[in-house]
Write a protein that holds these residues in place. Structure first.
Motif, PDB file in Angstrom:
ATOM      1  N   LYS A  81       0.837  -1.208   0.000  1.00 16.27           N
ATOM      2  CA  LYS A  81       0.000   0.000   0.000  1.00 16.27           C
ATOM      3  C   LYS A  81       0.868   1.254   0.000  1.00 16.27           C
ATOM      4  CE  LYS A  81      -3.564  -0.008   2.839  1.00 16.27           C
ATOM      5  NZ  LYS A  81      -4.371  -0.257   4.054  1.00 16.27           N
ATOM      6  N   ASP A 103      -7.981  -6.659   2.265  1.00 16.32           N
ATOM      7  CA  ASP A 103      -7.598  -5.495   3.057  1.00 16.32           C
ATOM      8  C   ASP A 103      -8.824  -4.663   3.422  1.00 16.32           C
ATOM      9  OD1 ASP A 103      -5.595  -3.679   4.209  1.00 16.32           O
ATOM     10  OD2 ASP A 103      -6.167  -2.328   2.572  1.00 16.32           O
ATOM     11  N   ARG A 104      -9.724  -4.442   2.459  1.00 16.72           N
ATOM     12  CA  ARG A 104     -10.942  -3.680   2.739  1.00 16.72           C
ATOM     13  C   ARG A 104     -11.832  -4.407   3.735  1.00 16.72           C
ATOM     14  NH1 ARG A 104     -10.836  -2.809  -2.875  1.00 16.72           N
ATOM     15  NH2 ARG A 104     -12.366  -4.479  -3.164  1.00 16.72           N
ATOM     16  N   THR A 107     -10.391  -4.027   7.171  1.00 12.04           N
ATOM     17  CA  THR A 107     -10.511  -2.641   7.629  1.00 12.04           C
ATOM     18  C   THR A 107     -11.942  -2.297   8.026  1.00 12.04           C
ATOM     19  OG1 THR A 107      -8.667  -1.952   6.210  1.00 12.04           O
ATOM     20  CG2 THR A 107     -10.160  -0.219   6.980  1.00 12.04           C
ATOM     21  N   GLU A 108     -12.897  -2.806   7.254  1.00 10.11           N
ATOM     22  CA  GLU A 108     -14.300  -2.475   7.505  1.00 10.11           C
ATOM     23  C   GLU A 108     -14.924  -3.310   8.622  1.00 10.11           C
ATOM     24  OE1 GLU A 108     -16.010  -3.070   3.671  1.00 10.11           O
ATOM     25  OE2 GLU A 108     -15.042  -1.288   2.804  1.00 10.11           O
TER      26      GLU A 108
END
Length: 203
Positions: A81, A103-104, A107-108
């Motif tokens: 990233k 990754d999303r 993170t969420e």
């Protein structure tokens, strides 16, 4: 703490049918696949589906025998990233769409996600079951049965005598990747925890 074991399978790597699976340590599971892919795609998809299928604030521990998948999701991703999704050598990150989707999802998610590598094929019951489920899913897709609700065959153990899987659900579709963008995936979620007699990562 929710503990989930994941695994991926590719019948002919690369390019053969793939399967992925996750199994909770309470016995519930999900699996699916695609007509073509790689072992790495299958392993990453299993991680992605495990995270997506366990929302909420409770800590999630994912066990996998794929060091590649774990490092993609928890270690290498940090540098990638920072470098604009390039490797240390300046090359594009492989399986980028899946890595970004994982990754999303992490993170969420309200609760934390951790990973633990386990050595494969040494008798860990949940790792072995995830491996079997992923392999069966890959075989289903190779045989053109990927869109069917698959009941476990007898050689996978005794769960055929327990409550069966639910019909395929839309919550289990895997993220598309560069090599499988045109391939739909199907999952088959279990709504019951079969009693398999169970006690309560390297490509």
């Amino acid at each position: 703490m929710i503990t989930v074991s994941t695994d991926g399978s590719c019948l002919v790597n690369p390019g053969g049918a793939i399967g992925w699976a996750w199994i909770n340590h309470d016995g519930t599971f999900d699996s699916g696949g695609a007509v073509s892919g790689t072992n790495q795609v299958a392993e990453l998809t299993a991680l992605l589906q495990a995270v997506r299928s366990h929302p909420g604030a409770e800590p999630l521990l994912i066990e996998s025998d794929s060091q590649y998948a774990i490092k993609c999701a928890s270690e290498w991703v940090v540098a990638w990233k920072r470098k604009g999704w390039r490797t240390a050598g300046g090359q594009p990150v492989k399986n980028l769409e899946l890595v970004q989707a994982i990754d999303r999802a992490i993170t969420e998610r309200a609760g934390p996600v951790r990973f633990r590598w386990v050595r494969g094929h040494v008798g860990d019951p949940f790792n072995e079951r995830a491996d079997q489920l992923a392999g069966l899913a890959a075989q289903d897709w190779a045989a053109g049965r990927g869109d069917l609700d698959g009941t476990l065959v007898p050689e996978l153990g005794d769960p055929t005598t327990a409550p069966g899987r639910a019909a395929p659900s839309s919550t289990g579709t895997a993220a598309a990747t560069a090599t499988t963008a045109a391939t739909a995936t199907t999952s088959k979620a279990s709504s019951a925890a079969p009693d398999w007699g169970m006690d309560t990562l390297f490509d």
